[in-house]
Design a protein around this motif. Structure first.
Motif, PDB file in Angstrom:
ATOM      1  N   LYS A 141       0.819  -1.222   0.000  1.00 49.15           N
ATOM      2  CA  LYS A 141       0.000   0.000   0.000  1.00 49.15           C
ATOM      3  C   LYS A 141       0.847   1.264   0.000  1.00 49.15           C
ATOM      4  O   LYS A 141       0.505   2.261   0.629  1.00 49.15           O
ATOM      5  N   LEU A 142       1.959   1.223  -0.742  1.00 50.74           N
ATOM      6  CA  LEU A 142       2.868   2.358  -0.826  1.00 50.74           C
ATOM      7  C   LEU A 142       3.213   2.646  -2.278  1.00 50.74           C
ATOM      8  O   LEU A 142       3.529   1.722  -3.044  1.00 50.74           O
ATOM      9  N   GLU A 143       3.236   3.911  -2.640  1.00 53.94           N
ATOM     10  CA  GLU A 143       3.802   4.294  -3.919  1.00 53.94           C
ATOM     11  C   GLU A 143       5.299   4.015  -3.904  1.00 53.94           C
ATOM     12  O   GLU A 143       5.946   4.056  -2.851  1.00 53.94           O
ATOM     13  N   ASP A 144       5.868   3.749  -5.067  1.00 56.69           N
ATOM     14  CA  ASP A 144       7.271   3.336  -5.132  1.00 56.69           C
ATOM     15  C   ASP A 144       8.212   4.353  -4.491  1.00 56.69           C
ATOM     16  O   ASP A 144       9.205   3.978  -3.851  1.00 56.69           O
ATOM     17  N   ALA A 145       7.921   5.640  -4.645  1.00 50.12           N
ATOM     18  CA  ALA A 145       8.800   6.674  -4.087  1.00 50.12           C
ATOM     19  C   ALA A 145       8.865   6.620  -2.569  1.00 50.12           C
ATOM     20  O   ALA A 145       9.822   7.137  -1.967  1.00 50.12           O
ATOM     21  N   LYS A 146       7.886   5.990  -1.938  1.00 50.14           N
ATOM     22  CA  LYS A 146       7.841   5.923  -0.478  1.00 50.14           C
ATOM     23  C   LYS A 146       8.259   4.561   0.065  1.00 50.14           C
ATOM     24  O   LYS A 146       8.214   4.345   1.279  1.00 50.14           O
ATOM     25  N   PHE A 147       8.689   3.663  -0.805  1.00 53.22           N
ATOM     26  CA  PHE A 147       9.085   2.332  -0.320  1.00 53.22           C
ATOM     27  C   PHE A 147      10.362   2.460   0.515  1.00 53.22           C
ATOM     28  O   PHE A 147      11.325   3.118   0.106  1.00 53.22           O
ATOM     29  N   PRO A 148      10.414   1.797   1.693  1.00 51.66           N
ATOM     30  CA  PRO A 148      11.546   1.977   2.613  1.00 51.66           C
ATOM     31  C   PRO A 148      12.765   1.141   2.245  1.00 51.66           C
ATOM     32  O   PRO A 148      13.321   0.389   3.076  1.00 51.66           O
ATOM     33  N   ALA A 149      13.234   1.284   1.017  1.00 52.89           N
ATOM     34  CA  ALA A 149      14.351   0.463   0.542  1.00 52.89           C
ATOM     35  C   ALA A 149      15.612   0.692   1.369  1.00 52.89           C
ATOM     36  O   ALA A 149      16.349  -0.256   1.666  1.00 52.89           O
ATOM     37  N   ALA A 150      15.872   1.953   1.745  1.00 53.22           N
ATOM     38  CA  ALA A 150      17.093   2.249   2.500  1.00 53.22           C
ATOM     39  C   ALA A 150      17.070   1.599   3.873  1.00 53.22           C
ATOM     40  O   ALA A 150      18.084   1.040   4.330  1.00 53.22           O
ATOM     41  N   ARG A 197      18.104  -6.409  -0.224  1.00 48.17           N
ATOM     42  CA  ARG A 197      17.825  -5.654  -1.443  1.00 48.17           C
ATOM     43  C   ARG A 197      16.331  -5.754  -1.701  1.00 48.17           C
ATOM     44  O   ARG A 197      15.699  -6.756  -1.364  1.00 48.17           O
ATOM     45  N   SER A 198      15.770  -4.748  -2.338  1.00 52.06           N
ATOM     46  CA  SER A 198      14.324  -4.714  -2.567  1.00 52.06           C
ATOM     47  C   SER A 198      14.008  -4.437  -4.029  1.00 52.06           C
ATOM     48  O   SER A 198      14.628  -3.577  -4.662  1.00 52.06           O
ATOM     49  N   VAL A 199      13.040  -5.159  -4.548  1.00 56.56           N
ATOM     50  CA  VAL A 199      12.375  -4.783  -5.796  1.00 56.56           C
ATOM     51  C   VAL A 199      10.897  -4.721  -5.483  1.00 56.56           C
ATOM     52  O   VAL A 199      10.381  -5.513  -4.686  1.00 56.56           O
ATOM     53  N   PHE A 200      10.192  -3.766  -6.076  1.00 56.85           N
ATOM     54  CA  PHE A 200       8.825  -3.522  -5.628  1.00 56.85           C
ATOM     55  C   PHE A 200       8.008  -2.848  -6.716  1.00 56.85           C
ATOM     56  O   PHE A 200       8.529  -2.246  -7.652  1.00 56.85           O
ATOM     57  N   ALA A 201       6.707  -2.987  -6.563  1.00 57.05           N
ATOM     58  CA  ALA A 201       5.733  -2.334  -7.448  1.00 57.05           C
ATOM     59  C   ALA A 201       4.548  -1.973  -6.578  1.00 57.05           C
ATOM     60  O   ALA A 201       3.873  -2.853  -6.048  1.00 57.05           O
ATOM     61  N   GLY A 202       4.305  -0.684  -6.418  1.00 57.17           N
ATOM     62  CA  GLY A 202       3.263  -0.275  -5.499  1.00 57.17           C
ATOM     63  C   GLY A 202       2.353   0.792  -6.051  1.00 57.17           C
ATOM     64  O   GLY A 202       2.544   1.308  -7.151  1.00 57.17           O
ATOM     65  N   GLN A 203       1.348   1.105  -5.266  1.00 58.06           N
ATOM     66  CA  GLN A 203       0.409   2.167  -5.575  1.00 58.06           C
ATOM     67  C   GLN A 203      -0.160   2.679  -4.269  1.00 58.06           C
ATOM     68  O   GLN A 203      -0.064   2.015  -3.231  1.00 58.06           O
ATOM     69  N   LYS A 204      -0.718   3.853  -4.312  1.00 58.32           N
ATOM     70  CA  LYS A 204      -1.225   4.478  -3.102  1.00 58.32           C
ATOM     71  C   LYS A 204      -2.455   3.740  -2.579  1.00 58.32           C
ATOM     72  O   LYS A 204      -3.353   3.410  -3.350  1.00 58.32           O
ATOM     73  N   THR A 205      -2.469   3.445  -1.303  1.00 58.68           N
ATOM     74  CA  THR A 205      -3.648   2.981  -0.555  1.00 58.68           C
ATOM     75  C   THR A 205      -3.975   1.508  -0.745  1.00 58.68           C
ATOM     76  O   THR A 205      -4.445   0.844   0.184  1.00 58.68           O
ATOM     77  N   TYR A 206      -3.750   0.954  -1.947  1.00 58.42           N
ATOM     78  CA  TYR A 206      -4.181  -0.417  -2.237  1.00 58.42           C
ATOM     79  C   TYR A 206      -3.026  -1.253  -2.793  1.00 58.42           C
ATOM     80  O   TYR A 206      -2.064  -0.739  -3.351  1.00 58.42           O
ATOM     81  N   ASN A 207      -3.182  -2.576  -2.656  1.00 60.82           N
ATOM     82  CA  ASN A 207      -2.316  -3.537  -3.340  1.00 60.82           C
ATOM     83  C   ASN A 207      -0.841  -3.312  -3.012  1.00 60.82           C
ATOM     84  O   ASN A 207      -0.496  -2.938  -1.913  1.00 60.82           O
ATOM     85  N   GLY A 208       0.029  -3.567  -3.953  1.00 62.50           N
ATOM     86  CA  GLY A 208       1.463  -3.401  -3.760  1.00 62.50           C
ATOM     87  C   GLY A 208       2.162  -4.688  -3.376  1.00 62.50           C
ATOM     88  O   GLY A 208       1.730  -5.398  -2.465  1.00 62.50           O
ATOM     89  N   VAL A 209       3.260  -5.001  -4.085  1.00 61.96           N
ATOM     90  CA  VAL A 209       4.037  -6.220  -3.846  1.00 61.96           C
ATOM     91  C   VAL A 209       5.519  -5.880  -3.846  1.00 61.96           C
ATOM     92  O   VAL A 209       5.941  -4.889  -4.446  1.00 61.96           O
TER      93      VAL A 209
END
Length: 255
Positions: free
Chosen positions: A36-45, A53-65
């Motif tokens: 439930k996070l947009e990619d720019a907000k993913f806590p990769a650091a 290491r992280s790879v991710f695909a997200g969107q605001k409010t819903y879903n996200g893997v």
């Protein structure tokens, strides 16, 4: 090697839980759902500080893997090829000699609803894609929140759930089609009995009363089946304050 899957039901809320769990359990690869996070907000650091290491695909409010791994991931695929879908529900990557596919399967809302029809179409598309994936990648792991209880052993009250969403015959048949590709439910390789669940409703004291479903799975290809030494459901994070409604599920592979 420890492979895990966890629907965190908002990484923004559950990041402290994830950090604690990663430090304690030390998995090698983790698939996350409902970030439930947009990619720019993913806590990769923050996760990199723990060695992931992280790879991710997200969107605001819903879903996200997302896929977390100690080794860098390569050949990343987002979404089901050829299936137009704006929802971020699928990510795949190669980690070492393993191809990992992380799925957040459509819930479907209710049998007969248009979202249920979308779920069945989505599962058909996933089947065709995974058939190609397993042909290319013999060491295939398909994990995630499947939003399907495989059989009655995976349901706290099978009669109450009979032909309801998550337990309907078409959903279970769609899951069996995936398994027929040459995939094996890692948990069932080690546990035959019922009463083990990975999701409990927040309502009606579902966890305390163990009114659950087992809908989070780690599926292994034929070539990995013999390497699976253990499989488990880690209930402890479900006891923590403000938990996800899902518990992590784990499969362990011999090197």
């Amino acid at each position: 090697m420890k492979i895990a899957s966890w629907n965190v039901n908002s990484l923004n809320v559950r990041l402290p839980h994830l950090v604690e769990w990663l430090k304690d359990r030390q998995p090698d690869i983790v698939g996350l759902q409902e970030t439930k996070l947009e990619d720019a907000k993913f806590p990769a650091a923050a996760l990199a500080e723990l060695g992931y290491r992280s790879v991710f695909a997200g969107q605001k409010t819903y879903n996200g893997v997302a896929i977390l791994s100690r080794e860098p991931a390569r050949d990343v695929q987002v979404g089901i090829p050829g299936f137009e879908d704006e929802q971020k529900r699928v990510i795949a990557a190669t980690v070492g000699d393993l191809r990992v596919v992380d799925l957040y399967v459509v819930n479907g809302k209710a049998v007969g609803d248009e979202k249920y029809d979308y779920k069945l179409r989505w599962l058909d598309a996933a089947h065709d894609w995974l058939a190609a994936e397993i042909a290319r990648h013999p060491n295939l792991i398909v994990l995630g929140d499947f939003n399907i209880a495989p059989d009655d052993r995976d349901v706290h009250d099978p009669e109450a759930w009979r032909e309801q969403i998550l337990c309907s015959t078409p959903e279970r048949e769609a899951l069996r089609r995936l398994l027929a590709l040459g995939l094996h439910d890692s948990f069932r390789l080690h546990h035959d009995q019922g009463g083990h669940y990975s999701w409990w409703d927040y309502r009606a004291a579902g966890f305390r009363r163990n009114l659950g479903l087992r809908i989070d799975l780690v599926l292994l290809s034929d070539t990995l089946r013999g390497r699976c030494t253990a499989a488990s459901i880690d209930r402890e994070p479900r006891t923590w304050e403000r938990p996800s409604d899902h518990a992590p599920v784990i499969a362990e592979l011999a090197d």
